[in-house]
Design a protein around this motif. Structure first.
Motif: not given
Length: 89
Positions: A4-33
């Motif tokens: 699945a491709i998950i398109l995500i909107n986040v709070q601007r100041q949290k882009v990097n933090q949320i990207a890292e949280q997603l990348a740490d999830m076992e089920q997520i193989t790639e995260v792109f800003s």
């Protein structure tokens, strides 16, 4: 394998933090800003549809600052790249 491709909107100041949280999830193989309508794109690869539902409706809900998602289910890959070979050691 369900992809699945998950398109995500986040709070601007949290882009990097949320990207890292997603990348740490076992089920997520790639995260792109990315630029454009969405802030992040995550690729989820799971064994079954039920596992994807768990990721989207449970795990993503626990991420503070995540505002909206749009999940696309991949039917078939048309890539010339063999991802398994690229990442094998």
């Amino acid at each position: 394998m369900v992809t699945a491709i998950i398109l995500i909107n986040v709070q601007r100041q949290k882009v990097n933090q949320i990207a890292e949280q997603l990348a740490d999830m076992e089920q997520i193989t790639e995260v792109f800003s990315v630029s454009g309508q969405y802030d992040l794109i995550a690729i989820a690869r799971v064994p079954r549809n039920d596992d994807l539902a768990e990721v989207v409706t449970r795990h993503l809900l626990t991420i503070d600052g995540l505002e909206k998602t749009n999940t696309l289910l991949a039917f078939k890959a048309y890539s010339r790249h063999d991802l398994e070979a690229m990442f094998s050691v």
